[in-house]
Each structure stands twice: as structure tokens, then as C-alpha cells.
Design an enzyme around this catalytic site. Structure first.
Site, short mmCIF file in Angstrom:
data_model
loop_
_atom_site.label_atom_id
_atom_site.label_comp_id
_atom_site.label_asym_id
_atom_site.label_seq_id
_atom_site.Cartn_x
_atom_site.Cartn_y
_atom_site.Cartn_z
N HIS A 118 0.84 -1.21 0.00
CA HIS A 118 0.00 0.00 0.00
C HIS A 118 0.87 1.25 0.00
O HIS A 118 2.06 1.20 0.30
CB HIS A 118 -0.92 0.04 1.23
N LYS A 123 -0.51 4.81 4.65
CA LYS A 123 -1.37 3.85 5.37
C LYS A 123 -0.80 3.62 6.77
O LYS A 123 0.39 3.39 6.93
CB LYS A 123 -1.47 2.54 4.58
#
Ligand code: NAP
Length: 272
Positions: free
Chosen positions: A156, A160
Site C-alpha cells: 500500500h 497507510k
């Protein structure tokens, strides 16, 4: 009937994408947008915030100000904020679509208590493709059985804050359930140093955080001489937002209870 939808965390990455997805959807409309009380964006037009042009919905700093204006709240924020919103929606009898991830065990229990009286759709991933992958993973785990090593990889963007991703954990849970294993006992979160040989029962998780990756997930089933990999790659947050809007419309027709995206898509075992 048009479903009236509120978006909280309206200025967030998902919040803005949800406002855009609602502007494109039929049968539902954005009727409220909420941000932190101290946000500099209070009073700003939600459509302009999302880069769409005015839609006449002003961002407010307290969900209680607009609780009469919506049927379903879509919440992609942070666990503490979602718990506060769940308390308000639980009292007011409003449905909730919850995409927030990273709840600890105590917060999960608090959430369950708060949403007991209402209809809630919660999913670690609202994309249609990932939910199809959950189904494929269940099948792969049952067919490949205990003769393979199973590893979950996810990547990600650098912003995040929780790891592994909620989606990776859900993928591990699907596989563990299919094989009758307790994920809490068999999960291995990263490896370093003298780890010893791999225990076949374990389910490994590997996490990458880099750049602007929207969300990659791969589950590997590795046997002697062959391996199966089931991969999903998200290239736009719109895949999550469209799914969440679809869930809000579906939820408005349901009675109180706890649902997930598999329910919305009709992917539960006895329906496919
Ligand atoms: P983000 O860009 O940081 O947006 C979060 C929004 O919530 C921001 O506007 C933030 O305000 C607000 N917020 C955070 N804590 C708050 C609090 N205590 N009170 C009030 N508002 C608060 O994050 P994102 O990328 O949109 O992701 C949000 C959540 O959705 C994360 O948990 C992520 O893992 C999850 N997610 C789920 C899916 C899915 O399909 N289920 C897909 C993508 C993301 P500030 O900026 O002022 O903090």
C-alpha cells in the site's frame, strides 16, 4: 426511493472519492458531509471539496447537526472516529457502511455493542474484485488443502497507518477458516534472523509500504513443483467507493443486522 447518504471523513482520500462516486450513482444522493470539528474545511461545499463543483452540501463538524438528514452513513475514517459515529447512528437508528480498518479487539467489541440495534455493512475491502478473490481463496484453500505453504503479500501507499492491511487479514481469515485453523495461532507477521524451517500450518504475512500504491494483494499456495497465486491490484480508490455506495443502497432495504460485502454481492456459499 432515493437513499440519503452522509459521508464522514469527507476531506480524506476515501471521503472525496465517495463524494464523487455518489455524484455518479443513481438512486442515492449525498445529503450530508462531516469532518473533524476543528477542521478548516467546515462550511466548505462538499462537491467543491471533491473537485466536482458545487453540490449545495456544506461540510459540518458534528454528526449530530445532520443526523436527521441521512438514511445511511458511509464511514472511512479511523477507529476512534468510527466508534463515536457508531454510538450516534446506533441511537438514531441510522444504517452504517463501515470501511475503516485497524480496530483492536477492545474497539471491535465496543463497535459490536454500539451497532447492535442498526443495519451495518462492514468490510475490510469494498471492491467487487477483492470480494470475488475471497471466494476464489476459499476454493483454492479447500482444493490445495494442507499440502501447501500459504503466504499473504500486500503493498500500500506510504500514508497507510495500519499493517497488515485489513484486506490481507481478511484473506488470511478466509484461508484459515477453510482449513479449520485458528488464524490467531497460525499467523506469522514478518520474519527476521534465525527463524528455523517453515511450519506448514503457519500462514505468513508480508507488508510493503511505498509511494502511491493503492492496494496490491497476493495469496500464494506453494506446493512441491507448483504454486497457485491469487492476485488483486487496485489502481483507483473508485473501486472501493463504488462498492461502498452500492452497499449503502442495499443496506437501506435491510433490517437491523451485521452484513458484509459478500452479502451485498450475493457471494455467500449457498448463493453461488
Ligand atoms: P485519510 O485520507 O487519512 O482520511 C481519513 C479521514 O478521516 C480524514 O478526513 C481524517 O481527518 C478523518 N479522521 C481521522 N480520525 C478522525 C477522528 N478521530 N475524528 C474525526 N475525523 C477523523 O484515510 P483514507 O485513505 O481515506 O482511509 C480511511 C480509512 O479507510 C482507513 O482506515 C483505511 O484503511 C480505510 N480504507 C478501507 C477501504 C475498504 O475498502 N474497506 C479502502 C480504502 C481505505 P484528518 O485528516 O483531520 O485526520
Amino acid at each position: 426511493m432515493t437513499v440519503r447518504v452522509a459521508v464522514t471523513g469527507a476531506a480524506g482520500r476515501m471521503g472525496k472519492t465517495l463524494i464523487e462516486a455518489l455524484s455518479l450513482a443513481e438512486g442515492c444522493e449525498l445529503t450530508a458531509a462531516i469532518e473533524r470539528p476543528e477542521s478548516s474545511l467546515i462550511g466548505v461545499d462538499a462537491g467543491e471539496l471533491a473537485g466536482l463543483g458545487s453540490n449545495g452540501v456544506k461540510v459540518v463538524g458534528n454528526i449530530r447537526e445532520v443526523v436527521g438528514d441521512f438514511d445511511v452513513l458511509i464511514d472511512f475514517t479511523a477507529p476512534v472516529a468510527t466508534l463515536d459515529n457508531a454510538a450516534v447512528c446506533g441511537e438514531a437508528g441510522k444504517g452504517m457502511v463501515i470501511g475503516t480498518t485497524g480496530f483492536d479487539d477492545g474497539q471491535k467489541q465496543q463497535l459490536s455493542d454500539a451497532i447492535a440495534p442498526i443495519a451495518v455493512c462492514q468490510a475490510s475491502n469494498f471492491s467487487t474484485g477483492v470480494n470475488l478473490c475471497f471466494k476464489l481463496l476459499d476454493m483454492a484453500a479447500r482444493v490445495m488443502g494442507d499440502d501447501v505453504d500459504i503466504e499473504v503479500y500486500e503493498a500500500h501507499h506510504r500514508h497507510k497507518v495500519d499493517a497488515p492491511s485489513g484486506t490481507a487479514l481478511s484473506m488470511g481469515q478466509v484461508v484459515a477458516d477453510a482449513l479449520g485453523r485458528d488464524l490467531g495461532k497460525v499467523a506469522v507477521y514478518g520474519r527476521e534472523g534465525q527463524t528455523g524451517a517453515r511450519d506448514r500450518e503457519t500462514i505468513g504475512f508480508a507488508t510493503v509500504r511505498a509511494g502511491d500504491i493503492v492496494g496490491d494483494h497476493t495469496v500464494m499456495f506453494c506446493a512441491e513443483g507448483e504454486r497457485v497465486e491469487i492476485t488483486h491490484k487496485a489502481s483507483s480508490r473508485m473501486s472501493f467507493a463504488r462498492g461502498a455506495v452500492r452497499a449503502a443502497q442495499w443496506l437501506s432495504q435491510q433490517s437491523a443486522g451485521r452484513y458484509d460485502m459478500q452479502d451485498v454481492l450475493g457471494l455467500k456459499a449457498d448463493e453461488v
